[in-house]
Design a protein around this motif. Sequence first.
Motif, PDB file in Angstrom:
ATOM      1  N   ASP A 133      -7.487   6.072  13.061  1.00  0.00           N
ATOM      2  CA  ASP A 133      -8.698   6.863  12.369  1.00  0.00           C
ATOM      3  C   ASP A 133      -9.060   7.982  13.455  1.00  0.00           C
ATOM      4  OD1 ASP A 133     -10.854   7.537  11.167  1.00  0.00           O
ATOM      5  OD2 ASP A 133     -12.104   5.914  12.295  1.00  0.00           O
ATOM      6  N   GLY A 134      -8.962   7.611  14.797  1.00  0.00           N
ATOM      7  CA  GLY A 134      -8.940   8.504  15.995  1.00  0.00           C
ATOM      8  C   GLY A 134      -8.079   9.947  15.905  1.00  0.00           C
ATOM      9  N   VAL A 135      -6.995   9.754  14.944  1.00  0.00           N
ATOM     10  CA  VAL A 135      -6.042  10.795  14.799  1.00  0.00           C
ATOM     11  C   VAL A 135      -6.477  11.787  13.739  1.00  0.00           C
ATOM     12  CG1 VAL A 135      -3.771  11.677  14.236  1.00  0.00           C
ATOM     13  CG2 VAL A 135      -4.095   9.917  16.025  1.00  0.00           C
ATOM     14  N   ILE A 136      -6.919  10.798  12.581  1.00  0.00           N
ATOM     15  CA  ILE A 136      -7.318  11.577  11.213  1.00  0.00           C
ATOM     16  C   ILE A 136      -8.510  12.133  11.269  1.00  0.00           C
ATOM     17  CG2 ILE A 136      -7.450  11.010   8.835  1.00  0.00           C
ATOM     18  CD1 ILE A 136      -4.761  10.723   9.534  1.00  0.00           C
ATOM     19  N   ALA A 381      -6.940  13.246   2.831  1.00  0.00           N
ATOM     20  CA  ALA A 381      -7.559  12.138   2.138  1.00  0.00           C
ATOM     21  C   ALA A 381      -6.622  10.882   1.758  1.00  0.00           C
ATOM     22  CB  ALA A 381      -8.287  12.749   0.827  1.00  0.00           C
ATOM     23  N   GLY A 382      -5.646  11.196   1.380  1.00  0.00           N
ATOM     24  CA  GLY A 382      -4.682  10.182   1.035  1.00  0.00           C
ATOM     25  C   GLY A 382      -4.071   9.096   2.341  1.00  0.00           C
ATOM     26  N   ALA A 383      -4.294   9.886   3.449  1.00  0.00           N
ATOM     27  CA  ALA A 383      -3.946   8.836   4.877  1.00  0.00           C
ATOM     28  C   ALA A 383      -5.283   8.421   5.352  1.00  0.00           C
ATOM     29  CB  ALA A 383      -3.258   9.910   5.996  1.00  0.00           C
ATOM     30  N   TYR A 384      -6.574   8.764   4.924  1.00  0.00           N
ATOM     31  CA  TYR A 384      -7.614   8.447   5.497  1.00  0.00           C
ATOM     32  C   TYR A 384      -8.174   6.974   4.383  1.00  0.00           C
ATOM     33  CZ  TYR A 384     -11.876   9.679   8.359  1.00  0.00           C
ATOM     34  OH  TYR A 384     -12.741   9.389   9.051  1.00  0.00           O
ATOM     35  N   VAL A 429     -10.180  -2.188   0.345  1.00  0.00           N
ATOM     36  CA  VAL A 429      -8.747  -2.204   0.770  1.00  0.00           C
ATOM     37  C   VAL A 429      -7.845  -2.039  -0.259  1.00  0.00           C
ATOM     38  CG1 VAL A 429      -7.011  -3.520   1.988  1.00  0.00           C
ATOM     39  CG2 VAL A 429      -9.117  -3.552   2.953  1.00  0.00           C
ATOM     40  N   ALA A 430      -8.022  -2.843  -1.258  1.00  0.00           N
ATOM     41  CA  ALA A 430      -7.170  -2.725  -2.518  1.00  0.00           C
ATOM     42  C   ALA A 430      -7.089  -1.356  -2.987  1.00  0.00           C
ATOM     43  CB  ALA A 430      -7.650  -3.794  -3.455  1.00  0.00           C
ATOM     44  N   GLY A 431      -8.339  -0.546  -3.113  1.00  0.00           N
ATOM     45  CA  GLY A 431      -8.321   0.607  -3.595  1.00  0.00           C
ATOM     46  C   GLY A 431      -7.517   1.496  -2.538  1.00  0.00           C
ATOM     47  N   CYS A 432      -7.880   1.510  -1.465  1.00  0.00           N
ATOM     48  CA  CYS A 432      -7.140   2.700  -0.682  1.00  0.00           C
ATOM     49  C   CYS A 432      -5.353   1.993  -0.359  1.00  0.00           C
ATOM     50  CB  CYS A 432      -7.834   2.320   0.897  1.00  0.00           C
ATOM     51  SG  CYS A 432      -9.478   3.084   0.890  1.00  0.00           S
ATOM     52  N   GLY A 439       0.291   8.861   2.413  1.00  0.00           N
ATOM     53  CA  GLY A 439      -0.052   9.063   3.858  1.00  0.00           C
ATOM     54  C   GLY A 439      -0.936   8.032   4.657  1.00  0.00           C
ATOM     55  N   GLY A 440      -1.210   6.963   3.591  1.00  0.00           N
ATOM     56  CA  GLY A 440      -2.168   5.992   4.381  1.00  0.00           C
ATOM     57  C   GLY A 440      -1.056   4.856   5.227  1.00  0.00           C
TER      58      GLY A 440
END
Length: 639
Positions: A133-136, A381-384, A429-432, A439-440
């Motif tokens: 998270d600190g990178v994104i 946003a895909g990785a976040y 979590v399931a949604g993400c 990118g997640g």
Amino acid sequence: MSQPLAHPLPSDTAHGTGPRRQGLPALTLAAIGVVFGDIGTSPLYTLKEVFHPAGGVPLDRPHLIGACSAIVWALMLIVTFKYVILILRADNRGEGGALALTALAAHAVRASPARRRALLLLGLFGATLFYGDGVITPAISVLGAMEGLEVAAPGLEPWVVPASLAVLGALFAVQRLGTGAVGAAFGPVIGLWFVTLAATGLAQVAREPAILAALNPLEALAFLSERGWQVFAALGAIVLAITGAEALYADMGHFGRAPIRLAWTVLVLPALALNYLGQGALLMAEPAALENPFFRLFPAAWVPAAIVLATLAAVIASQAVISGAYSMTKQAIQLGFLPRMALRYTSAREAGQIYLPAVNWALLAGVAGVVLGFGSSSALAGAYGIAVTVTMLITTVLTYFVVRHGWRLPRGLALGATAFFLAVDALLVAGCSLKFLDGGWFTFAVGLALFALMSTWERGRALLLQTIHSEGLALREFVAALPGSATPRAQRTAVYTVADPDTVPHALLHNLKHNQVLHARNLILTVVFHDVPWIEDQRRAEVEPLGQGFWRVALHFGFMQVPDVPRALAGCEAQGLRLSPFETSYFLSRETVVPTPGTGMARWRERLFAAMSRNAGSVAEFFRLPDNAVVELGTRIQI
């Protein structure tokens, strides 16, 4: 050497010697600047992602009302009910955050070693996700702000990424100077940001008051239920609105519950809700504004000023995450999950203002990499989200054990307090997870890599201590045999820092073997870090005389404290042990770890631990020992 993650001392009930408190208004203003920067920049990109063409959500009035309702009620359920009302109560003697909660939960189940270790590893994994998270966060926040350039002048689009890299590079470059002077302006700037969010949103709501139907939670339920299996994609976008919720808990130790609750209730929640409703109202009237609904809230003449303010807000949000990474790393070192690193204190008054060069430049490399690799806030946003939601899920699990075993509430009540949030977290979590391949995977990969490092270091240190204990000479037997010895004594004091206080230090044996001398006074020193943030000065040291000029000393610190060993030893005079700093030498054992086949760890983990041990920071610097009084002796240990 030190012993990490010990239980609190038996009489450990007070709140310790934490940071001094200011008045409620000052703390509330400071909390607005530090705690809410991350969640406060979410309006830059959240609603745009909900209606991204790939999500399949129609851009019409009913779906705009439903989406805004889902966002507003996500803020209510997750942030207000879960964090502000419940989680903020689970403080570790005033401190919050992933590692503080992990230590609290582990202590609550200390009677069950297997459960305690499982919770430690679970909490550790949650903490490692924070670094992803600190990178994104800096990347998506600054990119989202710089994308306002496209609104001000479409021809500036090619400059979005270079401008973002320039802002981020400057931000990380000034970290070594400390954040004290900049921090004083954080509160007013973010306060202005939230006022701007509220004002621009309110103006649009006044134009399209139909959007106020979103305040009805049934609209959110209808929106989500209508999506069918695609509800998970919608949740993956809506969760962007609550990224930063963990900061409320993580920063509790800096500001306290009351300022955070007051700031959220009075300013932050209303401003966020109004802005999301305002963006929805704007899109009802002008669907073409979906290109960037946030900056379209502003009149064209105001967009440049909005870009400047958004950039400042993004920088402040990034600063909070960077400072959090420093603090998390320091806690991990003192809890025994990471090797020592070079650490600098950037303030003579505030122990919490620290700078870790290795962490700073690693974060910058990661942030620059994702900005170049993803190129836009929409792609990022895909990785976040996935790291944030997994961390939220882990927080809920740990909270159950605190409520059930720490607070000793009935099982039914503990389940009632956490089961609903557990179900909501699982859905998020399931949604993400649908965004994993988009990118997640990145934040998960960062978390897993750091988890491998931290768990390997923690296990390796345990094996090393076990080897030292099994192969070492018993200290009491050694001291008992000294009366018949003719070994000369040097008229100075020797302090031997050890991990195992029951065996003779390797450095002492080397000194005796090569120099044929003992010191007149010998302190066998162990530094113990506890799973509480603060230990009071009057309970810092335990002194046990062993006879023949030997003492065994244990110094106790909380995981938020600076382990200043010379200062702590000076406090031993009240217990009959007076040291002269000009007649004291510190002997350190530098272990060279030799991986060997056996039952310890997998060979690759042993090699990894050996490499981490070789590159660990200086013991002298970590314990603030005087450079001109340190003698370091090496020894080889097989694990």
